[in-house]
Design a protein around this motif. Sequence first.
Motif, PDB file in Angstrom:
ATOM      1  N   PHE A 159      70.818 -83.722  72.635  1.00 46.97           N
ATOM      2  CA  PHE A 159      69.630 -84.252  73.300  1.00 46.97           C
ATOM      3  C   PHE A 159      69.924 -85.103  74.535  1.00 46.97           C
ATOM      4  N   HIS A 160      71.181 -85.454  74.752  1.00 49.14           N
ATOM      5  CA  HIS A 160      71.486 -86.287  75.912  1.00 49.14           C
ATOM      6  C   HIS A 160      72.609 -85.715  76.772  1.00 49.14           C
ATOM      7  N   LEU A 161      73.790 -85.493  76.180  1.00 55.21           N
ATOM      8  CA  LEU A 161      74.955 -85.127  76.987  1.00 55.21           C
ATOM      9  C   LEU A 161      74.877 -83.704  77.521  1.00 55.21           C
ATOM     10  N   SER A 162      74.411 -82.752  76.705  1.00 56.32           N
ATOM     11  CA  SER A 162      74.310 -81.366  77.188  1.00 56.32           C
ATOM     12  C   SER A 162      73.261 -81.228  78.293  1.00 56.32           C
ATOM     13  N   PRO A 163      72.051 -81.800  78.137  1.00 58.57           N
ATOM     14  CA  PRO A 163      71.098 -81.759  79.260  1.00 58.57           C
ATOM     15  C   PRO A 163      71.631 -82.483  80.498  1.00 58.57           C
ATOM     16  N   GLN A 164      72.372 -83.560  80.289  1.00 57.27           N
ATOM     17  CA  GLN A 164      72.973 -84.271  81.422  1.00 57.27           C
ATOM     18  C   GLN A 164      73.967 -83.377  82.159  1.00 57.27           C
ATOM     19  N   LEU A 165      74.768 -82.626  81.394  1.00 55.84           N
ATOM     20  CA  LEU A 165      75.716 -81.704  82.006  1.00 55.84           C
ATOM     21  C   LEU A 165      74.982 -80.588  82.739  1.00 55.84           C
ATOM     22  N   GLU A 166      73.890 -80.084  82.155  1.00 62.14           N
ATOM     23  CA  GLU A 166      73.120 -79.022  82.811  1.00 62.14           C
ATOM     24  C   GLU A 166      72.605 -79.482  84.167  1.00 62.14           C
ATOM     25  N   ARG A 167      72.110 -80.711  84.226  1.00 65.21           N
ATOM     26  CA  ARG A 167      71.619 -81.242  85.507  1.00 65.21           C
ATOM     27  C   ARG A 167      72.773 -81.419  86.496  1.00 65.21           C
ATOM     28  N   ALA A 168      73.930 -81.869  85.980  1.00 68.86           N
ATOM     29  CA  ALA A 168      75.089 -82.089  86.851  1.00 68.86           C
ATOM     30  C   ALA A 168      75.621 -80.776  87.415  1.00 68.86           C
ATOM     31  N   VAL A 169      75.575 -79.710  86.620  1.00 71.22           N
ATOM     32  CA  VAL A 169      76.028 -78.396  87.098  1.00 71.22           C
ATOM     33  C   VAL A 169      75.162 -77.925  88.258  1.00 71.22           C
ATOM     34  N   ARG A 170      73.867 -78.190  88.183  1.00 71.77           N
ATOM     35  CA  ARG A 170      72.959 -77.773  89.260  1.00 71.77           C
ATOM     36  C   ARG A 170      73.248 -78.510  90.561  1.00 71.77           C
ATOM     37  N   THR A 171      73.680 -79.768  90.460  1.00 71.04           N
ATOM     38  CA  THR A 171      73.977 -80.541  91.666  1.00 71.04           C
ATOM     39  C   THR A 171      75.397 -80.337  92.158  1.00 71.04           C
ATOM     40  N   GLY A 172      76.263 -79.758  91.310  1.00 69.49           N
ATOM     41  CA  GLY A 172      77.645 -79.514  91.696  1.00 69.49           C
ATOM     42  C   GLY A 172      78.579 -80.691  91.450  1.00 69.49           C
ATOM     43  N   ASP A 173      78.064 -81.798  90.946  1.00 70.21           N
ATOM     44  CA  ASP A 173      78.895 -82.985  90.674  1.00 70.21           C
ATOM     45  C   ASP A 173      78.938 -83.196  89.158  1.00 70.21           C
ATOM     46  N   HIS A 174      79.827 -82.440  88.506  1.00 68.25           N
ATOM     47  CA  HIS A 174      79.809 -82.415  87.046  1.00 68.25           C
ATOM     48  C   HIS A 174      81.011 -83.094  86.389  1.00 68.25           C
TER      49      HIS A 174
END
Length: 264
Positions: free
Chosen positions: A213-228
Amino acid sequence: MMAAICAAVAALGIALSLANIAVMAKGMTGASTYAELQGHVFEMIVTGTDFGAAWAVRLVALLLCVAIALFARRQPTMQFGVLAVAGGVALSTLAWGGHGAMDDGGRRYVHLASDIAHLMAAGAWVGALLAFVLLSRPSATPGKVALLSRTSNGFAQVGTIVVATLTITGAVNYWLIVGPALPDLSLTSYGGLLVSKLALFATMLALAAANRFHLSPQLERAVRTGDHAVAVRTLRRSLMFETSAATLILALVASLGILSPSGM
């Protein structure tokens, strides 16, 4: 890399299985040394006991895992499908070395079925953790990070089934082994080790919920921005803690499997 790990783990499983049947033969015959064991003892165990039949099935399944991992690299889909099925078969045979094998009649079949379901669910969880840890290595390529993001977010439904299966079969196994009795909670007793296992299981649930509920969605957002980088590192840290808890649970399960609950 995953195929190589599967081959190595299966080879270790074969070695441990061979040691296991030697220990069983020594215990059944009362031999003082392993050198005293003769071939007919092993034949009797394999052909005359359920434990031996399950052991033989496990050995064949593990040998198939090694062969497929080493010689089917050009067909990865088939390779991992066979590895999953053969690995599941090998894992399920461990039920015949636990408390369920000591029951009789219909109770025996219920207990064995519950044990097998418990083993399969636990194997799915631990296997997924290993895959996620490998995908979250600091040297992971952007493609692997994207795969980690998709799979960690997509594991939610499977994870729910795994947790539900572990909870239900764990409760069934407790009832079949102990019944309504209140356990002795001393540190080295069956009840004490069981409580430790449940505490670690609760820890894994908390970490898995944080991942979901927190880390995976956070990673998904970071992948979209390219800063993961930070998101991957944070998720990896959580996965390592969860894997450590799983390793401790496996150690406790090994201890629980050789303890008599009657001492509770």
